[in-house]
Design a protein around this motif. Structure first.
Motif, PDB file in Angstrom:
ATOM      1  N   ASP A  25       0.837  -1.193   0.000  1.00  0.00           N
ATOM      2  CA  ASP A  25       0.000   0.000   0.000  1.00  0.00           C
ATOM      3  C   ASP A  25       0.875   1.247   0.000  1.00  0.00           C
ATOM      4  O   ASP A  25       1.926   1.274   0.644  1.00  0.00           O
ATOM      5  CB  ASP A  25      -0.901   0.033   1.236  1.00  0.00           C
ATOM      6  CG  ASP A  25      -1.951  -1.062   1.222  1.00  0.00           C
ATOM      7  OD1 ASP A  25      -2.423  -1.411   0.126  1.00  0.00           O
ATOM      8  OD2 ASP A  25      -2.299  -1.562   2.304  1.00  0.00           O
ATOM      9  N   ILE A  26       0.452   2.252  -0.720  1.00  0.00           N
ATOM     10  CA  ILE A  26       1.133   3.540  -0.674  1.00  0.00           C
ATOM     11  C   ILE A  26       0.711   4.221   0.622  1.00  0.00           C
ATOM     12  O   ILE A  26      -0.468   4.275   0.963  1.00  0.00           O
ATOM     13  CB  ILE A  26       0.790   4.394  -1.906  1.00  0.00           C
ATOM     14  CG1 ILE A  26       1.393   3.719  -3.154  1.00  0.00           C
ATOM     15  CG2 ILE A  26       1.306   5.817  -1.748  1.00  0.00           C
ATOM     16  CD1 ILE A  26       1.099   4.428  -4.447  1.00  0.00           C
TER      17      ILE A  26
ATOM     18  N   GLU B  84       0.262   8.805   7.851  1.00  0.00           N
ATOM     19  CA  GLU B  84       0.724   7.488   8.315  1.00  0.00           C
ATOM     20  C   GLU B  84       2.235   7.487   8.523  1.00  0.00           C
ATOM     21  O   GLU B  84       2.736   6.888   9.479  1.00  0.00           O
ATOM     22  CB  GLU B  84       0.328   6.408   7.312  1.00  0.00           C
ATOM     23  CG  GLU B  84      -1.164   6.125   7.280  1.00  0.00           C
ATOM     24  CD  GLU B  84      -1.554   5.208   6.129  1.00  0.00           C
ATOM     25  OE1 GLU B  84      -2.286   4.238   6.412  1.00  0.00           O
ATOM     26  OE2 GLU B  84      -1.137   5.450   4.983  1.00  0.00           O
ATOM     27  N   ILE B  85       2.957   8.157   7.646  1.00  0.00           N
ATOM     28  CA  ILE B  85       4.415   8.248   7.791  1.00  0.00           C
ATOM     29  C   ILE B  85       4.756   9.005   9.074  1.00  0.00           C
ATOM     30  O   ILE B  85       5.617   8.584   9.844  1.00  0.00           O
ATOM     31  CB  ILE B  85       5.053   8.923   6.561  1.00  0.00           C
ATOM     32  CG1 ILE B  85       4.917   8.004   5.346  1.00  0.00           C
ATOM     33  CG2 ILE B  85       6.512   9.271   6.826  1.00  0.00           C
ATOM     34  CD1 ILE B  85       5.300   8.644   4.033  1.00  0.00           C
ATOM     35  N   ARG B  86       4.067  10.118   9.328  1.00  0.00           N
ATOM     36  CA  ARG B  86       4.309  10.898  10.540  1.00  0.00           C
ATOM     37  C   ARG B  86       4.071  10.048  11.788  1.00  0.00           C
ATOM     38  O   ARG B  86       4.883  10.035  12.724  1.00  0.00           O
ATOM     39  CB  ARG B  86       3.409  12.141  10.569  1.00  0.00           C
ATOM     40  CG  ARG B  86       3.743  13.096  11.728  1.00  0.00           C
ATOM     41  CD  ARG B  86       2.696  14.181  11.895  1.00  0.00           C
ATOM     42  NE  ARG B  86       1.398  13.666  12.305  1.00  0.00           N
ATOM     43  CZ  ARG B  86       1.098  13.177  13.506  1.00  0.00           C
ATOM     44  NH1 ARG B  86       2.021  13.092  14.431  1.00  0.00           N
ATOM     45  NH2 ARG B  86      -0.111  12.741  13.793  1.00  0.00           N
TER      46      ARG B  86
ATOM     47  N   GLN C  37       6.855   8.800  14.649  1.00  0.00           N
ATOM     48  CA  GLN C  37       6.642   9.031  16.080  1.00  0.00           C
ATOM     49  C   GLN C  37       6.763   7.731  16.869  1.00  0.00           C
ATOM     50  O   GLN C  37       7.357   7.704  17.958  1.00  0.00           O
ATOM     51  CB  GLN C  37       5.281   9.691  16.336  1.00  0.00           C
ATOM     52  CG  GLN C  37       5.211  11.126  15.848  1.00  0.00           C
ATOM     53  CD  GLN C  37       6.278  12.014  16.468  1.00  0.00           C
ATOM     54  OE1 GLN C  37       6.575  11.937  17.646  1.00  0.00           O
ATOM     55  NE2 GLN C  37       6.887  12.849  15.632  1.00  0.00           N
ATOM     56  N   LYS C  38       6.193   6.650  16.320  1.00  0.00           N
ATOM     57  CA  LYS C  38       6.312   5.348  16.984  1.00  0.00           C
ATOM     58  C   LYS C  38       7.768   4.906  17.059  1.00  0.00           C
ATOM     59  O   LYS C  38       8.210   4.355  18.074  1.00  0.00           O
ATOM     60  CB  LYS C  38       5.498   4.290  16.245  1.00  0.00           C
ATOM     61  CG  LYS C  38       4.016   4.386  16.465  1.00  0.00           C
ATOM     62  CD  LYS C  38       3.300   3.279  15.702  1.00  0.00           C
ATOM     63  CE  LYS C  38       1.806   3.375  15.806  1.00  0.00           C
ATOM     64  NZ  LYS C  38       1.134   2.313  15.025  1.00  0.00           N
TER      65      LYS C  38
END
Length: 95
Positions: free
Chosen positions: A18-19, A24-26, A30-31
């Motif tokens: 999935d792109i 989601e990247i941010r 953070q995780k």
């Protein structure tokens, strides 16, 4: 929407993912930062054991990994296989 990994030899699809959105990247970054806070205070022996398990996963799956690298990069299978000991030495250095 999917991002496809293609075999450079015949353009066949090896796999797809999935792109990821910017949000989601941010969240993932953070995780990772939060996980690092735990990791950096983990006892050395615990980190060593984790790296040993990671190394063993590579050993256990080296043929499949070599095959996937060959499919995705278009390099000869022998060269992909020959890269694995070097990668294991890199992990050994950190162990």
């Amino acid at each position: 929407m999917k991002l496809q990994s293609l075999n450079p030899h015949d353009q066949s699809v090896i796999g797809e993912v999935d792109i990821t959105s910017s949000e989601e990247i941010r969240k993932t970054v953070q995780k990772a930062k939060k996980a690092f806070e735990t990791w950096k205070f983990s006892p050395m022996q615990e980190r060593v054991e984790y790296l040993k398990k990671f190394r063993q996963k590579i050993v256990d799956n080296q043929e499949e990994l070599a095959r996937l690298v060959t499919l995705e990069m278009g390099k000869p299978l022998k060269q992909s296989r020959d890269d694995i000991p070097w990668e294991l030495e890199f992990i050994d250095y950190y162990i």
